[in-house]
Scaffold this active site. Sequence first.
Site, mmCIF file in Angstrom:
data_model
loop_
_atom_site.group_PDB
_atom_site.id
_atom_site.type_symbol
_atom_site.label_atom_id
_atom_site.label_comp_id
_atom_site.label_asym_id
_atom_site.label_seq_id
_atom_site.Cartn_x
_atom_site.Cartn_y
_atom_site.Cartn_z
ATOM 1 N N ARG A 1 12.738 12.981 12.971
ATOM 2 C CA ARG A 1 11.423 13.575 13.177
ATOM 3 C C ARG A 1 11.259 14.954 12.535
ATOM 4 O O ARG A 1 10.228 15.255 11.928
ATOM 5 C CB ARG A 1 11.193 13.697 14.689
ATOM 6 C CG ARG A 1 9.796 14.087 15.101
ATOM 7 C CD ARG A 1 9.754 14.388 16.617
ATOM 8 N NE ARG A 1 10.370 13.360 17.413
ATOM 9 C CZ ARG A 1 9.743 12.272 17.888
ATOM 10 N NH1 ARG A 1 8.454 12.125 17.685
ATOM 11 N NH2 ARG A 1 10.395 11.380 18.594
ATOM 12 N N TYR B 1 3.813 6.584 24.253
ATOM 13 C CA TYR B 1 4.384 7.777 24.895
ATOM 14 C C TYR B 1 3.313 8.766 25.345
ATOM 15 O O TYR B 1 3.639 9.892 25.695
ATOM 16 C CB TYR B 1 5.287 8.551 23.925
ATOM 17 C CG TYR B 1 6.308 7.776 23.150
ATOM 18 C CD1 TYR B 1 7.274 6.999 23.800
ATOM 19 C CD2 TYR B 1 6.344 7.866 21.761
ATOM 20 C CE1 TYR B 1 8.233 6.327 23.057
ATOM 21 C CE2 TYR B 1 7.309 7.192 21.025
ATOM 22 C CZ TYR B 1 8.243 6.427 21.682
ATOM 23 O OH TYR B 1 9.192 5.771 20.956
ATOM 24 N N ARG C 1 2.325 5.644 18.841
ATOM 25 C CA ARG C 1 2.888 6.712 19.667
ATOM 26 C C ARG C 1 1.960 7.164 20.805
ATOM 27 O O ARG C 1 2.436 7.318 21.933
ATOM 28 C CB ARG C 1 3.320 7.910 18.812
ATOM 29 C CG ARG C 1 4.425 7.551 17.787
ATOM 30 C CD ARG C 1 4.986 8.782 17.091
ATOM 31 N NE ARG C 1 5.682 9.634 18.016
ATOM 32 C CZ ARG C 1 5.208 10.747 18.527
ATOM 33 N NH1 ARG C 1 4.033 11.208 18.167
ATOM 34 N NH2 ARG C 1 5.905 11.428 19.397
ATOM 35 N N GLY D 1 17.290 14.576 17.008
ATOM 36 C CA GLY D 1 16.522 14.915 18.194
ATOM 37 C C GLY D 1 15.753 16.212 18.179
ATOM 38 O O GLY D 1 14.963 16.480 19.088
ATOM 39 N N CYS E 1 -7.898 -5.033 20.688
ATOM 40 C CA CYS E 1 -8.404 -5.479 21.984
ATOM 41 C C CYS E 1 -7.416 -5.147 23.095
ATOM 42 O O CYS E 1 -6.756 -6.040 23.649
ATOM 43 C CB CYS E 1 -8.715 -6.962 21.932
ATOM 44 S SG CYS E 1 -9.921 -7.296 20.654
ATOM 45 N N GLU E 2 -7.258 -3.874 23.367
ATOM 46 C CA GLU E 2 -6.386 -3.360 24.435
ATOM 47 C C GLU E 2 -6.983 -2.030 24.871
ATOM 48 O O GLU E 2 -7.335 -1.202 24.022
ATOM 49 C CB GLU E 2 -4.973 -3.039 23.901
ATOM 50 C CG GLU E 2 -4.155 -4.181 23.402
ATOM 51 C CD GLU E 2 -3.475 -4.979 24.498
ATOM 52 O OE1 GLU E 2 -3.429 -4.520 25.663
ATOM 53 O OE2 GLU E 2 -3.000 -6.079 24.168
ATOM 54 N N GLU F 1 21.926 13.766 12.471
ATOM 55 C CA GLU F 1 21.087 12.595 12.221
ATOM 56 C C GLU F 1 19.612 12.927 12.451
ATOM 57 O O GLU F 1 18.959 12.315 13.298
ATOM 58 C CB GLU F 1 21.512 11.457 13.159
ATOM 59 C CG GLU F 1 22.987 11.090 13.080
ATOM 60 C CD GLU F 1 23.434 10.166 14.217
ATOM 61 O OE1 GLU F 1 22.664 9.945 15.189
ATOM 62 O OE2 GLU F 1 24.566 9.662 14.136
HETATM 63 C C1 LIG Z 1 16.446 7.960 16.824
HETATM 64 C C2 LIG Z 1 17.788 8.490 16.546
HETATM 65 C C3 LIG Z 1 17.946 9.622 15.739
HETATM 66 C C4 LIG Z 1 16.789 10.419 15.186
HETATM 67 O O1 LIG Z 1 16.095 11.075 16.196
HETATM 68 P P1 LIG Z 1 14.985 12.177 15.833
HETATM 69 O O2 LIG Z 1 14.481 12.609 17.147
HETATM 70 O O3 LIG Z 1 13.947 11.506 15.021
HETATM 71 O O4 LIG Z 1 15.669 13.270 15.092
HETATM 72 C C5 LIG Z 1 19.223 10.029 15.450
HETATM 73 N N1 LIG Z 1 20.316 9.359 15.936
HETATM 74 C C6 LIG Z 1 20.184 8.266 16.718
HETATM 75 C C7 LIG Z 1 21.397 7.590 17.218
HETATM 76 C C8 LIG Z 1 18.928 7.798 17.056
HETATM 77 O O5 LIG Z 1 18.813 6.732 17.845
#
Ligand SMILES: *Cc1c(COP(=O)(O)O)cnc(C)c1O
Length: 418
Positions: free
Chosen positions: A276, A316, A312, A239, A342-343, A273
């Site tokens: 991005r 978003y 994206r 995240g 076509c949107e 995890e």
């Molecule tokens: C999407 C996701 C991530 C990665 O999120 P980033 O914002 O790209 O770092 C990590 N863990 C889980 C469970 C996710 O769904």
Amino acid sequence: MNYFHYKDKELWCEEVPVTDIVSAVGTPFYLYSQRTLKHHFRVFDVAFSGVPHITCFAVKSNSNIAVLRIFIAAGSGVDIVSGGELYRALQAGVDTSKVVYSGVGKKVDEIEYALKSDILMFNAESSQELEVINSCAQRLGKKAGVALRVNPDVDPETHPHISTGLMSNKFGIDIKKSLEEYRRARMLKHVDVKGVSCHIGSQVTKISPFLDALRHLKKLVRLLREEGMDIQYLDLGGGLGITYDKEDVPHPSEYAKAIIDASKDINCTFIFEPGRVIVGNAGILITEVLYTKSNDAKNFIIVDAGMNDLVRPSLYNSYHQIRPVIEKEREEIIADVVGPICESGDYLAKGRKIFRFERGELMAVMSAGAYGFTMSSNYNSRGRIPEVLVSDGQFFVIRKREVYADLIRGEEIPDFLR
Ligand SMILES: *Cc1c(COP(=O)(O)O)cnc(C)c1O
């Protein structure tokens, strides 16, 4: 920091001029810099070198097997959200003891595939899922490593579509109910309760929401340990945000320091995890201007990449910088940069103050390495575009451009229509 730069008014990726790649593969295409990918992974991973941890790259952000291979070779594990992502990670040679499996809707065949592959653990998101994991493991004569993904109800202050740690989101198990859930989980004979996990959202640009989540998780770990559960892993999810426009984001080392400082009193192996923050600014999208037109209200720049290639902005309303591949003196205008789909929602930029581009010129859409190709589709029967990797002064097509035959692969006209 990344290795896209201008030299003699031309955009280069590392030691390769973008125009050389355009001559060889045409447009549009995704372009990744191996040096940037490696650098970003190392910066993140090294920031946590003082604590036991596993960095599990989030495959959904960029799942090309060559890209995965770069991280895996650097010691990365993976965070997967489907059987398909597990398949990719295995093709890329992942160490399965560094695989965590997230997601609210894991199917039986996917769970079995993961069990047979001996992954580290499932981040389970409901009591029903736990039961299913348990029965799958029983059938296969295995014990499934499990963490519960708890929803800590913290506001990541990001776009509503990418916040995941609030009660109104579908993800995880209410932290207030989690203790009960853990007690149930430990009674399941084929489940080995190993950890706690959360993932509060994506493109988070502050450290405080992560620290809030960590505080909740630490409290839970203590309670579980008091009840005799052997909690070894604390998975804080991904995240961490990046700069798309002018966002002021924490450096991974600041993020790491804050987390390490706040967890001196807890003896766990951390799992992260990141997606991005590793790949986002290591990839760009190269597209060609097809046409320009204006009416009384607007200027339009029509390019050959559409929302099916990079969704994206449409999904978003996200911002991507747009730069010319060849710099020259240009007038600035306000324009919409739109694709051929076509949107009306098909745009890469809206009401953007931008240089005047002419038909045939090349544009670079920056920060497109995460959730770019992986979210692309064949809408409007457009073939998916190539992915190209630059490494050591050379470029490699790591995914070919789809041809017309790829578009109908698997389709069939039944006899009664023949
Ligand atoms: C999407 C996701 C991530 C990665 O999120 P980033 O914002 O790209 O770092 C990590 N863990 C889980 C469970 C996710 O769904």
